[in-house]
Structure formats: structure tokens, C-alpha cells
Scaffold this motif. Structure first.
Motif, PDB file in Angstrom:
ATOM      1  N   ALA A   1      33.646  30.339  24.896  1.00  0.00           N
ATOM      2  CA  ALA A   1      34.536  30.228  23.725  1.00  0.00           C
ATOM      3  C   ALA A   1      34.835  31.604  23.149  1.00  0.00           C
ATOM      4  CB  ALA A   1      33.900  29.326  22.668  1.00  0.00           C
ATOM      5  N   GLY A   2      33.825  32.450  23.048  1.00  0.00           N
ATOM      6  CA  GLY A   2      34.022  33.797  22.514  1.00  0.00           C
ATOM      7  C   GLY A   2      34.937  34.643  23.379  1.00  0.00           C
ATOM      8  N   GLN A   3      34.827  34.480  24.695  1.00  0.00           N
ATOM      9  CA  GLN A   3      35.696  35.237  25.598  1.00  0.00           C
ATOM     10  C   GLN A   3      37.159  34.814  25.430  1.00  0.00           C
ATOM     11  OE1 GLN A   3      33.686  34.245  29.252  1.00  0.00           O
ATOM     12  NE2 GLN A   3      32.365  36.036  29.162  1.00  0.00           N
ATOM     13  N   ILE A   4      37.380  33.524  25.330  1.00  0.00           N
ATOM     14  CA  ILE A   4      38.751  33.022  25.136  1.00  0.00           C
ATOM     15  C   ILE A   4      39.306  33.530  23.800  1.00  0.00           C
ATOM     16  CG2 ILE A   4      40.159  30.955  24.749  1.00  0.00           C
ATOM     17  CD1 ILE A   4      38.256  29.496  26.733  1.00  0.00           C
TER      18      ILE A   4
ATOM     19  N   TRP B   1      29.992  17.647  22.007  1.00  0.00           N
ATOM     20  CA  TRP B   1      29.258  17.111  23.160  1.00  0.00           C
ATOM     21  C   TRP B   1      30.203  16.642  24.258  1.00  0.00           C
ATOM     22  CZ3 TRP B   1      24.681  18.626  24.068  1.00  0.00           C
ATOM     23  CH2 TRP B   1      23.802  18.926  23.023  1.00  0.00           C
ATOM     24  N   GLN B   2      31.325  16.114  23.898  1.00  0.00           N
ATOM     25  CA  GLN B   2      32.298  15.690  24.898  1.00  0.00           C
ATOM     26  C   GLN B   2      32.784  16.892  25.716  1.00  0.00           C
ATOM     27  OE1 GLN B   2      35.792  13.770  23.302  1.00  0.00           O
ATOM     28  NE2 GLN B   2      36.276  12.824  25.266  1.00  0.00           N
ATOM     29  N   LEU B   3      32.936  18.026  25.073  1.00  0.00           N
ATOM     30  CA  LEU B   3      33.418  19.232  25.757  1.00  0.00           C
ATOM     31  C   LEU B   3      32.367  19.851  26.685  1.00  0.00           C
ATOM     32  CD1 LEU B   3      35.307  20.896  22.783  1.00  0.00           C
ATOM     33  CD2 LEU B   3      36.353  19.999  24.869  1.00  0.00           C
ATOM     34  N   VAL B   4      31.118  19.890  26.261  1.00  0.00           N
ATOM     35  CA  VAL B   4      30.095  20.620  27.029  1.00  0.00           C
ATOM     36  C   VAL B   4      29.419  19.813  28.127  1.00  0.00           C
ATOM     37  CG1 VAL B   4      29.543  22.250  25.191  1.00  0.00           C
ATOM     38  CG2 VAL B   4      28.195  20.156  25.414  1.00  0.00           C
ATOM     39  N   THR B   5      29.518  18.498  28.076  1.00  0.00           N
ATOM     40  CA  THR B   5      28.749  17.661  29.000  1.00  0.00           C
ATOM     41  C   THR B   5      29.326  17.709  30.407  1.00  0.00           C
ATOM     42  OG1 THR B   5      28.089  16.227  27.180  1.00  0.00           O
ATOM     43  CG2 THR B   5      27.858  15.331  29.402  1.00  0.00           C
ATOM     44  N   ARG B   6      28.445  17.969  31.357  1.00  0.00           N
ATOM     45  CA  ARG B   6      28.837  18.063  32.761  1.00  0.00           C
ATOM     46  C   ARG B   6      29.181  16.689  33.331  1.00  0.00           C
ATOM     47  NH1 ARG B   6      25.202  20.767  36.283  1.00  0.00           N
ATOM     48  NH2 ARG B   6      24.950  22.324  34.686  1.00  0.00           N
TER      49      ARG B   6
ATOM     50  N   LYS C   1      39.006  23.192  29.197  1.00  0.00           N
ATOM     51  CA  LYS C   1      39.020  22.356  27.991  1.00  0.00           C
ATOM     52  C   LYS C   1      39.178  23.205  26.734  1.00  0.00           C
ATOM     53  CE  LYS C   1      35.989  18.679  29.766  1.00  0.00           C
ATOM     54  NZ  LYS C   1      34.644  18.075  29.596  1.00  0.00           N
ATOM     55  N   LEU C   2      38.472  24.329  26.697  1.00  0.00           N
ATOM     56  CA  LEU C   2      38.517  25.183  25.503  1.00  0.00           C
ATOM     57  C   LEU C   2      39.856  25.884  25.336  1.00  0.00           C
ATOM     58  CD1 LEU C   2      34.946  26.793  25.476  1.00  0.00           C
ATOM     59  CD2 LEU C   2      35.766  24.777  24.226  1.00  0.00           C
ATOM     60  N   MET C   3      40.560  26.121  26.416  1.00  0.00           N
ATOM     61  CA  MET C   3      41.874  26.771  26.333  1.00  0.00           C
ATOM     62  C   MET C   3      42.858  25.954  25.483  1.00  0.00           C
ATOM     63  SD  MET C   3      42.018  29.728  27.771  1.00  0.00           S
ATOM     64  CE  MET C   3      43.765  30.001  28.060  1.00  0.00           C
ATOM     65  N   ALA C   4      42.653  24.647  25.427  1.00  0.00           N
ATOM     66  CA  ALA C   4      43.550  23.784  24.664  1.00  0.00           C
ATOM     67  C   ALA C   4      43.242  23.797  23.163  1.00  0.00           C
ATOM     68  CB  ALA C   4      43.460  22.349  25.196  1.00  0.00           C
ATOM     69  N   LEU C   5      42.137  24.414  22.763  1.00  0.00           N
ATOM     70  CA  LEU C   5      41.741  24.412  21.355  1.00  0.00           C
ATOM     71  C   LEU C   5      42.407  25.553  20.591  1.00  0.00           C
ATOM     72  CD1 LEU C   5      37.880  23.791  21.612  1.00  0.00           C
ATOM     73  CD2 LEU C   5      39.711  22.094  21.381  1.00  0.00           C
TER      74      LEU C   5
ATOM     75  N   ASP D   1      42.279  28.567  17.632  1.00  0.00           N
ATOM     76  CA  ASP D   1      41.277  29.591  17.341  1.00  0.00           C
ATOM     77  C   ASP D   1      40.212  29.062  16.377  1.00  0.00           C
ATOM     78  OD1 ASP D   1      42.746  31.237  18.978  1.00  0.00           O
ATOM     79  OD2 ASP D   1      43.658  32.380  17.332  1.00  0.00           O
ATOM     80  N   GLU D   2      40.624  28.275  15.399  1.00  0.00           N
ATOM     81  CA  GLU D   2      39.681  27.705  14.443  1.00  0.00           C
ATOM     82  C   GLU D   2      38.739  26.727  15.140  1.00  0.00           C
ATOM     83  OE1 GLU D   2      43.093  27.679  13.904  1.00  0.00           O
ATOM     84  OE2 GLU D   2      43.045  29.443  12.619  1.00  0.00           O
ATOM     85  N   GLN D   3      39.269  25.946  16.067  1.00  0.00           N
ATOM     86  CA  GLN D   3      38.439  25.003  16.812  1.00  0.00           C
ATOM     87  C   GLN D   3      37.458  25.734  17.733  1.00  0.00           C
ATOM     88  OE1 GLN D   3      41.821  22.841  18.421  1.00  0.00           O
ATOM     89  NE2 GLN D   3      41.126  20.958  17.400  1.00  0.00           N
ATOM     90  N   LEU D   4      37.900  26.850  18.313  1.00  0.00           N
ATOM     91  CA  LEU D   4      36.996  27.653  19.140  1.00  0.00           C
ATOM     92  C   LEU D   4      35.825  28.174  18.308  1.00  0.00           C
ATOM     93  CD1 LEU D   4      39.364  29.810  21.386  1.00  0.00           C
ATOM     94  CD2 LEU D   4      37.741  28.072  22.158  1.00  0.00           C
ATOM     95  N   ALA D   5      36.123  28.640  17.109  1.00  0.00           N
ATOM     96  CA  ALA D   5      35.065  29.142  16.230  1.00  0.00           C
ATOM     97  C   ALA D   5      34.098  28.020  15.867  1.00  0.00           C
ATOM     98  CB  ALA D   5      35.672  29.761  14.972  1.00  0.00           C
TER      99      ALA D   5
END
Length: 169
Positions: free
Chosen positions: A122-125, A7-12, A29-33, A35-39
Motif C-alpha cells: 500500500a505504501g509503495q502504491i 480482511w477481504q483484501l489481504v486474504t489469500r 486490488k489496492l490499485m483500485a483504492l 489515496d485515503e483508502q490506501l492510508a
């Protein structure tokens, strides 16, 4: 990744934040995660998309924008997710609560509560990094849960009084 981190990541930052800056913010934000965290993030997103696949929420989208396609409804659900956990939980319990939202993103002077492909970032990254797709997590059933909304004005005004007052047809 736990639910609070999701929720912290997605909230505008604000309800009226435009979809481009919102998507760029999530991408960064997702670039810092890892691969396991992206999944794990992708799985959390799919769960929330599935939870919000409700006729009652689609009815709210219809009142606000005339939303009448599966694709537009998915983008509306991404918008509701982007409002954060509190608004999301309230909206799936009673979609008319969205009528209390003080500001909405706009396009050409009209409410534009859609976030295009927010659920795919997330899937694109992940694919760019690994050359592989994330495991598929279904984001909905064959049809929304609950009883299909009645699109007659009288019925919509009764079921969605706050939204109907805010977005008269």
C-alpha cells in the motif's frame, strides 16, 4: 475502510498460494483504492502486525522454519495475516493451531510461510501516486509481547505439539 474490507483484501485464495501471485493479487486490488483508502488499509495492516508481535507466534515460526530473525518473523506475520481473519485470530490466541493448516506454501520442498514485503505494498502504491510516504504507523513494540519461547526441543514439543508433529526437528 472497515476491518471486514481489510480482511477481504489481504486474504489469500488458498494456503499454498505462492507469495508472488499473492503480492500481485493484493497490488491489483489496492490499485483500485483512493489515496485515503490506501492510508486506512495501511493503518489496519499495521494494527494486525502489532497484534501478532508475540513471542508465542515467533515460537511457532521457529518450529516450522527455524525463524530466528526480526525480518523473517515480520514476513511470517504477513503470512499469518494473509490466511485471513479466522486463521489469524486463532493463531494469535494459540499459535499451535497452525499445525492444522492443511497446505503450506513451499520453496524447494520445504514449508515457506513468508510473504516478503506484503505490508509495504500500500505504501509503495501511495508513494508512486503522490510522491509522498504514508504516515508512519508503528507495527510493533521494542520487543514481542509475552514471554520469550524456549527453543529446546522438549519444550517446543510440549508447547507446540501439532506443529512439532507436522514439522519435526
Amino acid at each position: 475502510m472497515n476491518e471486514a474490507e481489510f480482511w477481504q483484501l489481504v486474504t489469500r485464495q488458498s494456503p499454498e498460494q505462492d507469495q508472488q501471485s499473492l503480492a500481485e493479487q493484493l497490488h491489483d486490488k489496492l490499485m483500485a483504492l483512493s489515496d485515503e483508502q490506501l492510508a486506512a488499509f495501511d493503518k489496519h495492516f499495521a494494527i494486525q502486525m502489532r497484534r501478532s508481535y508475540l513471542w508465542s507466534l515467533w515460537g511457532a515460526a521457529y518450529v516450522v522454519t527455524g525463524c530466528d530473525s526480526e525480518y523473517a518473523f515480520a514476513e511470517f506475520r504477513c503470512f499469518v495475516i494473509s490466511l485471513g481473519k479466522t486463521w489469524f485470530e486463532q493463531a494469535i490466541a494459540n499459535p499451535d493451531v497452525l499445525g492444522q493448516l492443511e497446505q503450506w506454501p513451499e520453496k524447494d520442498g520445504y514449508a515457506y510461510p513468508f510473504v516478503d514485503e506484503y505490508d509495504l505494498i500500500a505504501g509503495q502504491i501511495y508513494e508512486d501516486r503522490t510522491g509522498k510516504e504514508l504516515p508512519f504507523v508503528p507495527s510493533g513494540q521494542a520487543s514481542p509481547q509475552g514471554k520469550k519461547f524456549n527453543n529446546k526441543k522438549k519444550h517446543l514439543k510440549a508447547v507446540y505439539p501439532q506443529l512439532s508433529a507436522r514439522f519435526p526437528f
